[in-house]
Design a protein around this motif. Structure first.
Motif, PDB file in Angstrom:
ATOM      1  N   PHE A  26       0.847  -1.193   0.000  1.00 30.36           N
ATOM      2  CA  PHE A  26       0.000   0.000   0.000  1.00 30.36           C
ATOM      3  C   PHE A  26       0.879   1.238   0.000  1.00 30.36           C
ATOM      4  O   PHE A  26       1.765   1.387   0.842  1.00 30.36           O
ATOM      5  CB  PHE A  26      -0.909   0.044   1.226  1.00 30.36           C
ATOM      6  N   LEU A  27       0.640   2.098  -0.955  1.00 32.49           N
ATOM      7  CA  LEU A  27       1.272   3.406  -0.996  1.00 32.49           C
ATOM      8  C   LEU A  27       0.148   4.433  -1.069  1.00 32.49           C
ATOM      9  O   LEU A  27      -0.821   4.245  -1.803  1.00 32.49           O
ATOM     10  CB  LEU A  27       2.189   3.533  -2.215  1.00 32.49           C
ATOM     11  N   PRO A  28       0.260   5.518  -0.311  1.00 38.13           N
ATOM     12  CA  PRO A  28      -0.837   6.496  -0.308  1.00 38.13           C
ATOM     13  C   PRO A  28      -0.933   7.243  -1.628  1.00 38.13           C
ATOM     14  O   PRO A  28       0.066   7.470  -2.297  1.00 38.13           O
ATOM     15  CB  PRO A  28      -0.447   7.445   0.832  1.00 38.13           C
ATOM     16  N   ASN A  29      -2.148   7.617  -1.990  1.00 35.14           N
ATOM     17  CA  ASN A  29      -2.360   8.456  -3.165  1.00 35.14           C
ATOM     18  C   ASN A  29      -1.810   9.842  -2.883  1.00 35.14           C
ATOM     19  O   ASN A  29      -1.815  10.301  -1.738  1.00 35.14           O
ATOM     20  CB  ASN A  29      -3.843   8.578  -3.491  1.00 35.14           C
ATOM     21  N   PHE A  30      -1.359  10.504  -3.922  1.00 33.32           N
ATOM     22  CA  PHE A  30      -0.912  11.883  -3.756  1.00 33.32           C
ATOM     23  C   PHE A  30      -2.117  12.796  -3.872  1.00 33.32           C
ATOM     24  O   PHE A  30      -2.846  12.780  -4.859  1.00 33.32           O
ATOM     25  CB  PHE A  30       0.134  12.262  -4.799  1.00 33.32           C
ATOM     26  N   ASP A  31      -2.336  13.574  -2.836  1.00 33.15           N
ATOM     27  CA  ASP A  31      -3.455  14.505  -2.806  1.00 33.15           C
ATOM     28  C   ASP A  31      -2.909  15.863  -2.373  1.00 33.15           C
ATOM     29  O   ASP A  31      -2.661  16.091  -1.194  1.00 33.15           O
ATOM     30  CB  ASP A  31      -4.518  14.020  -1.828  1.00 33.15           C
ATOM     31  N   PRO A  32      -2.701  16.784  -3.310  1.00 31.48           N
ATOM     32  CA  PRO A  32      -2.109  18.082  -2.963  1.00 31.48           C
ATOM     33  C   PRO A  32      -2.982  18.895  -1.998  1.00 31.48           C
ATOM     34  O   PRO A  32      -2.473  19.745  -1.287  1.00 31.48           O
ATOM     35  CB  PRO A  32      -1.961  18.797  -4.300  1.00 31.48           C
ATOM     36  N   ASP A  33      -4.277  18.611  -1.954  1.00 30.61           N
ATOM     37  CA  ASP A  33      -5.164  19.322  -1.033  1.00 30.61           C
ATOM     38  C   ASP A  33      -5.286  18.604   0.305  1.00 30.61           C
ATOM     39  O   ASP A  33      -5.940  19.108   1.219  1.00 30.61           O
ATOM     40  CB  ASP A  33      -6.561  19.468  -1.648  1.00 30.61           C
ATOM     41  N   GLU A  40       6.679  14.544   2.102  1.00 31.72           N
ATOM     42  CA  GLU A  40       6.317  13.384   2.920  1.00 31.72           C
ATOM     43  C   GLU A  40       5.920  12.206   2.036  1.00 31.72           C
ATOM     44  O   GLU A  40       6.266  11.059   2.328  1.00 31.72           O
ATOM     45  CB  GLU A  40       5.157  13.723   3.851  1.00 31.72           C
ATOM     46  N   TRP A  41       5.174  12.501   0.965  1.00 30.53           N
ATOM     47  CA  TRP A  41       4.734  11.453   0.059  1.00 30.53           C
ATOM     48  C   TRP A  41       5.931  10.791  -0.603  1.00 30.53           C
ATOM     49  O   TRP A  41       6.010   9.563  -0.674  1.00 30.53           O
ATOM     50  CB  TRP A  41       3.782  12.043  -0.981  1.00 30.53           C
ATOM     51  N   CYS A  42       6.879  11.587  -1.063  1.00 29.89           N
ATOM     52  CA  CYS A  42       8.098  11.043  -1.687  1.00 29.89           C
ATOM     53  C   CYS A  42       8.906  10.232  -0.679  1.00 29.89           C
ATOM     54  O   CYS A  42       9.485   9.199  -1.031  1.00 29.89           O
ATOM     55  CB  CYS A  42       8.946  12.166  -2.268  1.00 29.89           C
ATOM     56  N   GLN A  43       8.942  10.688   0.563  1.00 28.75           N
ATOM     57  CA  GLN A  43       9.658   9.952   1.607  1.00 28.75           C
ATOM     58  C   GLN A  43       8.995   8.593   1.854  1.00 28.75           C
ATOM     59  O   GLN A  43       9.689   7.592   2.030  1.00 28.75           O
ATOM     60  CB  GLN A  43       9.708  10.770   2.900  1.00 28.75           C
ATOM     61  N   ASP A  44       7.669   8.552   1.856  1.00 31.15           N
ATOM     62  CA  ASP A  44       6.960   7.278   2.015  1.00 31.15           C
ATOM     63  C   ASP A  44       7.300   6.316   0.890  1.00 31.15           C
ATOM     64  O   ASP A  44       7.519   5.121   1.112  1.00 31.15           O
ATOM     65  CB  ASP A  44       5.443   7.492   2.052  1.00 31.15           C
ATOM     66  N   ILE A  45       7.361   6.826  -0.327  1.00 27.73           N
ATOM     67  CA  ILE A  45       7.704   5.999  -1.490  1.00 27.73           C
ATOM     68  C   ILE A  45       9.132   5.464  -1.361  1.00 27.73           C
ATOM     69  O   ILE A  45       9.391   4.278  -1.561  1.00 27.73           O
ATOM     70  CB  ILE A  45       7.553   6.794  -2.804  1.00 27.73           C
ATOM     71  N   SER A  46      10.056   6.342  -0.981  1.00 29.82           N
ATOM     72  CA  SER A  46      11.461   5.933  -0.835  1.00 29.82           C
ATOM     73  C   SER A  46      11.633   4.903   0.275  1.00 29.82           C
ATOM     74  O   SER A  46      12.398   3.942   0.127  1.00 29.82           O
ATOM     75  CB  SER A  46      12.336   7.145  -0.538  1.00 29.82           C
ATOM     76  N   THR A  47      10.928   5.101   1.364  1.00 26.20           N
ATOM     77  CA  THR A  47      11.009   4.156   2.474  1.00 26.20           C
ATOM     78  C   THR A  47      10.512   2.780   2.062  1.00 26.20           C
ATOM     79  O   THR A  47      11.149   1.761   2.343  1.00 26.20           O
ATOM     80  CB  THR A  47      10.197   4.675   3.678  1.00 26.20           C
ATOM     81  N   ALA A  48       9.375   2.734   1.381  1.00 24.12           N
ATOM     82  CA  ALA A  48       8.836   1.456   0.920  1.00 24.12           C
ATOM     83  C   ALA A  48       9.782   0.801  -0.087  1.00 24.12           C
ATOM     84  O   ALA A  48       9.989  -0.419  -0.052  1.00 24.12           O
ATOM     85  CB  ALA A  48       7.464   1.669   0.292  1.00 24.12           C
ATOM     86  N   MET A  49      10.353   1.608  -0.950  1.00 27.48           N
ATOM     87  CA  MET A  49      11.267   1.084  -1.963  1.00 27.48           C
ATOM     88  C   MET A  49      12.483   0.430  -1.308  1.00 27.48           C
ATOM     89  O   MET A  49      12.892  -0.663  -1.706  1.00 27.48           O
ATOM     90  CB  MET A  49      11.701   2.219  -2.881  1.00 27.48           C
ATOM     91  N   ASN A  50      13.041   1.080  -0.315  1.00 28.15           N
ATOM     92  CA  ASN A  50      14.208   0.523   0.375  1.00 28.15           C
ATOM     93  C   ASN A  50      13.836  -0.674   1.242  1.00 28.15           C
ATOM     94  O   ASN A  50      14.564  -1.665   1.274  1.00 28.15           O
ATOM     95  CB  ASN A  50      14.881   1.594   1.230  1.00 28.15           C
ATOM     96  N   VAL A  63       3.547   4.296  -8.830  1.00 27.53           N
ATOM     97  CA  VAL A  63       3.366   5.725  -8.536  1.00 27.53           C
ATOM     98  C   VAL A  63       2.526   6.394  -9.609  1.00 27.53           C
ATOM     99  O   VAL A  63       1.712   7.263  -9.299  1.00 27.53           O
ATOM    100  CB  VAL A  63       4.743   6.414  -8.366  1.00 27.53           C
ATOM    101  N   MET A  64       2.672   5.985 -10.856  1.00 26.14           N
ATOM    102  CA  MET A  64       1.857   6.580 -11.918  1.00 26.14           C
ATOM    103  C   MET A  64       0.376   6.377 -11.640  1.00 26.14           C
ATOM    104  O   MET A  64      -0.440   7.249 -11.923  1.00 26.14           O
ATOM    105  CB  MET A  64       2.222   5.987 -13.280  1.00 26.14           C
ATOM    106  N   SER A  65       0.012   5.258 -11.066  1.00 28.21           N
ATOM    107  CA  SER A  65      -1.389   4.993 -10.781  1.00 28.21           C
ATOM    108  C   SER A  65      -1.885   5.788  -9.571  1.00 28.21           C
ATOM    109  O   SER A  65      -3.086   5.906  -9.367  1.00 28.21           O
ATOM    110  CB  SER A  65      -1.616   3.497 -10.547  1.00 28.21           C
ATOM    111  N   LEU A  66      -0.969   6.310  -8.787  1.00 28.36           N
ATOM    112  CA  LEU A  66      -1.351   7.046  -7.575  1.00 28.36           C
ATOM    113  C   LEU A  66      -1.486   8.544  -7.808  1.00 28.36           C
ATOM    114  O   LEU A  66      -2.000   9.259  -6.956  1.00 28.36           O
ATOM    115  CB  LEU A  66      -0.310   6.820  -6.466  1.00 28.36           C
ATOM    116  N   LEU A  67      -1.015   9.012  -8.945  1.00 23.07           N
ATOM    117  CA  LEU A  67      -1.089  10.445  -9.220  1.00 23.07           C
ATOM    118  C   LEU A  67      -2.434  10.847  -9.755  1.00 23.07           C
ATOM    119  O   LEU A  67      -3.159  10.140 -10.327  1.00 23.07           O
ATOM    120  CB  LEU A  67       0.001  10.849 -10.216  1.00 23.07           C
TER     121      LEU A  67
END
Length: 67
Positions: A26-33, A40-50, A63-67
């Motif tokens: 599970f990776l959170p969707n990016f929601d600018p609002d 924080e969103w990029c950090q979550d992605i990097s953490t999961a990746m590592n 990530v493309m599906s989450l944007l």
């Protein structure tokens, strides 16, 4: 014959390494609002990746599906 049986036994007894599939993570969707900003969103992605030892390609497709 014995050598082949020995090799088969070694494969069965060897610990199985199961790689986590990107679809199961599970990776959170990016929601600018929303409450999570881009850093924080990029950090979550990097953490999961590592943590899950994901490949760049897998992460980009997810990530493309989450944007």
């Amino acid at each position: 014959m014995m050598k082949m049986l020995q090799q088969m036994l070694e494969r069965l007894v060897a610990p199985q390494v199961t790689k986590v599939k990107i679809m199961d993570i599970f990776l959170p969707n990016f929601d600018p609002d929303g409450s999570i900003d881009i850093s924080e969103w990029c950090q979550d992605i990097s953490t999961a990746m590592n943590h899950y030892e994901l490949k760049d390609y897998e992460v980009r497709m997810k990530v493309m599906s989450l944007l």
